[in-house]
Design a protein around this motif. Structure first.
Motif, mmCIF file in Angstrom:
data_model
loop_
_atom_site.group_PDB
_atom_site.id
_atom_site.type_symbol
_atom_site.label_atom_id
_atom_site.label_comp_id
_atom_site.label_asym_id
_atom_site.label_seq_id
_atom_site.Cartn_x
_atom_site.Cartn_y
_atom_site.Cartn_z
ATOM 1 N N GLU A 123 0.841 -1.189 0.000
ATOM 2 C CA GLU A 123 0.000 0.000 0.000
ATOM 3 C C GLU A 123 0.876 1.239 0.000
ATOM 4 O OE1 GLU A 123 -3.824 0.516 2.482
ATOM 5 O OE2 GLU A 123 -2.214 1.439 3.675
ATOM 6 N N CYS A 124 0.470 2.228 -0.792
ATOM 7 C CA CYS A 124 1.076 3.552 -0.749
ATOM 8 C C CYS A 124 -0.019 4.541 -0.384
ATOM 9 C CB CYS A 124 1.686 3.948 -2.098
ATOM 10 S SG CYS A 124 3.122 2.967 -2.573
ATOM 11 N N ARG A 125 0.293 5.429 0.548
ATOM 12 C CA ARG A 125 -0.671 6.440 0.994
ATOM 13 C C ARG A 125 -0.071 7.824 0.895
ATOM 14 N NH1 ARG A 125 -5.055 5.234 4.440
ATOM 15 N NH2 ARG A 125 -5.338 3.000 4.683
ATOM 16 N N VAL A 126 -0.943 8.775 0.619
ATOM 17 C CA VAL A 126 -0.626 10.198 0.776
ATOM 18 C C VAL A 126 -1.616 10.676 1.834
ATOM 19 C CG1 VAL A 126 -0.629 12.466 -0.302
ATOM 20 C CG2 VAL A 126 0.217 10.482 -1.586
ATOM 21 N N GLY A 127 -1.109 10.928 3.030
ATOM 22 C CA GLY A 127 -2.000 11.231 4.145
ATOM 23 C C GLY A 127 -2.885 10.030 4.412
ATOM 24 N N ASP A 128 -4.200 10.251 4.477
ATOM 25 C CA ASP A 128 -5.151 9.167 4.719
ATOM 26 C C ASP A 128 -5.639 8.502 3.433
ATOM 27 O OD1 ASP A 128 -5.053 9.542 7.464
ATOM 28 O OD2 ASP A 128 -6.703 10.989 7.447
ATOM 29 N N THR A 129 -5.167 8.994 2.282
ATOM 30 C CA THR A 129 -5.643 8.491 0.988
ATOM 31 C C THR A 129 -4.754 7.376 0.458
ATOM 32 O OG1 THR A 129 -6.524 10.672 0.445
ATOM 33 C CG2 THR A 129 -6.203 9.133 -1.389
ATOM 34 N N VAL A 130 -5.358 6.216 0.182
ATOM 35 C CA VAL A 130 -4.627 5.126 -0.461
ATOM 36 C C VAL A 130 -4.492 5.489 -1.938
ATOM 37 C CG1 VAL A 130 -4.651 2.683 -1.115
ATOM 38 C CG2 VAL A 130 -5.479 3.395 1.153
ATOM 39 N N VAL A 131 -3.252 5.591 -2.416
ATOM 40 C CA VAL A 131 -3.020 5.935 -3.820
ATOM 41 C C VAL A 131 -2.672 4.698 -4.653
ATOM 42 C CG1 VAL A 131 -2.458 8.344 -3.366
ATOM 43 C CG2 VAL A 131 -0.617 6.661 -3.364
ATOM 44 N N ILE A 132 -2.081 3.683 -4.019
ATOM 45 C CA ILE A 132 -1.756 2.422 -4.681
ATOM 46 C C ILE A 132 -1.968 1.308 -3.662
ATOM 47 C CG2 ILE A 132 0.038 1.010 -5.797
ATOM 48 C CD1 ILE A 132 1.515 3.619 -6.461
ATOM 49 N N ASP A 133 -2.551 0.202 -4.111
ATOM 50 C CA ASP A 133 -2.571 -0.993 -3.262
ATOM 51 C C ASP A 133 -2.449 -2.226 -4.141
ATOM 52 O OD1 ASP A 133 -5.145 -1.386 -4.286
ATOM 53 O OD2 ASP A 133 -6.158 -1.168 -2.376
ATOM 54 N N GLY A 134 -2.176 -3.339 -3.491
ATOM 55 C CA GLY A 134 -2.031 -4.593 -4.222
ATOM 56 C C GLY A 134 -1.284 -5.601 -3.404
ATOM 57 N N GLU A 135 -0.666 -6.557 -4.104
ATOM 58 C CA GLU A 135 0.116 -7.575 -3.419
ATOM 59 C C GLU A 135 1.317 -7.950 -4.273
ATOM 60 O OE1 GLU A 135 -2.758 -10.726 -2.848
ATOM 61 O OE2 GLU A 135 -2.005 -11.778 -4.607
ATOM 62 N N ALA A 136 2.310 -8.481 -3.602
ATOM 63 C CA ALA A 136 3.536 -8.914 -4.276
ATOM 64 C C ALA A 136 3.950 -10.263 -3.706
ATOM 65 C CB ALA A 136 4.658 -7.903 -4.060
ATOM 66 N N VAL A 137 4.672 -11.031 -4.524
ATOM 67 C CA VAL A 137 5.281 -12.276 -4.077
ATOM 68 C C VAL A 137 6.778 -12.153 -4.326
ATOM 69 C CG1 VAL A 137 5.427 -14.782 -4.411
ATOM 70 C CG2 VAL A 137 3.201 -13.617 -4.561
ATOM 71 N N LEU A 138 7.547 -12.483 -3.298
ATOM 72 C CA LEU A 138 8.997 -12.452 -3.398
ATOM 73 C C LEU A 138 9.579 -13.797 -3.008
ATOM 74 C CD1 LEU A 138 8.128 -9.360 -2.746
ATOM 75 C CD2 LEU A 138 10.574 -9.074 -2.585
ATOM 76 N N MET A 139 10.745 -14.124 -3.572
ATOM 77 C CA MET A 139 11.493 -15.310 -3.186
ATOM 78 C C MET A 139 12.553 -14.855 -2.182
ATOM 79 S SD MET A 139 13.508 -18.177 -5.493
ATOM 80 C CE MET A 139 13.846 -16.963 -6.718
ATOM 81 N N VAL A 140 12.660 -15.605 -1.080
ATOM 82 C CA VAL A 140 13.585 -15.240 -0.012
ATOM 83 C C VAL A 140 14.470 -16.456 0.299
ATOM 84 C CG1 VAL A 140 13.770 -14.416 2.364
ATOM 85 C CG2 VAL A 140 11.885 -13.620 0.921
ATOM 86 N N SER A 141 15.760 -16.210 0.457
ATOM 87 C CA SER A 141 16.719 -17.285 0.740
ATOM 88 C C SER A 141 16.548 -17.851 2.139
ATOM 89 C CB SER A 141 18.156 -16.759 0.625
ATOM 90 O OG SER A 141 18.402 -16.277 -0.661
ATOM 91 N N ARG A 142 16.861 -19.137 2.255
ATOM 92 C CA ARG A 142 16.964 -19.764 3.565
ATOM 93 C C ARG A 142 18.384 -19.533 4.085
ATOM 94 N NH1 ARG A 142 13.885 -23.820 0.879
ATOM 95 N NH2 ARG A 142 11.892 -24.124 1.921
ATOM 96 N N ARG A 143 18.508 -19.578 5.387
ATOM 97 C CA ARG A 143 19.825 -19.484 6.001
ATOM 98 C C ARG A 143 20.602 -20.770 5.650
ATOM 99 N NH1 ARG A 143 18.101 -17.868 10.310
ATOM 100 N NH2 ARG A 143 18.837 -15.744 10.331
ATOM 101 N N ALA A 144 21.873 -20.647 5.325
ATOM 102 C CA ALA A 144 22.706 -21.815 4.998
ATOM 103 C C ALA A 144 22.837 -22.705 6.234
ATOM 104 C CB ALA A 144 24.078 -21.373 4.518
ATOM 105 N N LYS A 145 22.710 -24.003 6.016
ATOM 106 C CA LYS A 145 22.848 -24.957 7.129
ATOM 107 C C LYS A 145 24.315 -25.169 7.460
ATOM 108 C CE LYS A 145 18.554 -27.175 6.183
ATOM 109 N NZ LYS A 145 17.746 -28.340 6.181
ATOM 110 N N ALA A 146 24.603 -25.224 8.748
ATOM 111 C CA ALA A 146 25.977 -25.475 9.191
ATOM 112 C C ALA A 146 26.382 -26.891 8.814
ATOM 113 C CB ALA A 146 26.094 -25.266 10.699
ATOM 114 N N LYS A 147 27.642 -27.053 8.416
ATOM 115 C CA LYS A 147 28.137 -28.379 8.020
ATOM 116 C C LYS A 147 28.787 -29.089 9.163
ATOM 117 C CE LYS A 147 28.630 -27.080 3.279
ATOM 118 N NZ LYS A 147 29.416 -27.071 2.103
#
Length: 147
Positions: A123-147
């Motif tokens: 969401e993006c707002r200017v004051g109390d007005t929503v100017v943009i809204d929606g949703e996004a999907v991102l890929m996020v890395s896992r922490r590397a496993k200790a060997k």
């Protein structure tokens, strides 16, 4: 929850409900720079006389300039450096004008661990007005496993 300067959050650090913001006041220089970068020189953004006769009654910022502020949150704050955009769905609700202060907020809505995907409400707002809204999907890395 550890944020690393060169990586950002790992998938294991994220929880539904986490949220971050980025705030920017849009300037004339921002609109000119965005037009130069994107090639979008639509006169509704660049020419006051033309824009005055439009339904907006004056110049407006590029919609994607506002949307780019969401990308700023993703790439620098949540999840932060290292995340990868998979998809974005946006609705442009109201115009942004020179001098408006836009607050871009992303909030984790869902985590799919097996696919390393995180869905965000945006969401993006200017004051109390929503100017943009929606949703996004991102890929996020896992922490590397200790060997």
């Amino acid at each position: 929850m550890t944020f690393q300067a060169l990586h950002g959050y790992y998938l294991e650090d994220l929880q539904v409900g986490m949220s971050e913001t980025y705030t920017k006041t849009v300037s004339e220089a921002d609109i000119i720079a965005f037009a130069d970068l994107s090639g979008d020189t639509n006169p509704v953004h660049m020419d006051e006389a033309f824009a005055a006769a439009s339904p907006f009654k004056g110049r407006i910022a590029h919609g994607m300039l506002g949307a780019a502020l969401l990308s700023t949150v993703f790439g620098t704050r949540l999840p932060g450096p290292g995340c990868i955009y998979v998809s974005q769905d946006l609705r442009f609700r109201a115009p942004v004008r020179i001098g408006d202060t836009v607050v871009a907020r992303v909030t984790i809505a869902e985590i799919t661990e097996e696919k390393r995907r995180v869905k965000f409400a945006c969401e993006c707002r200017v004051g109390d007005t929503v100017v943009i809204d929606g949703e996004a999907v991102l890929m996020v890395s896992r922490r590397a496993k200790a060997k």
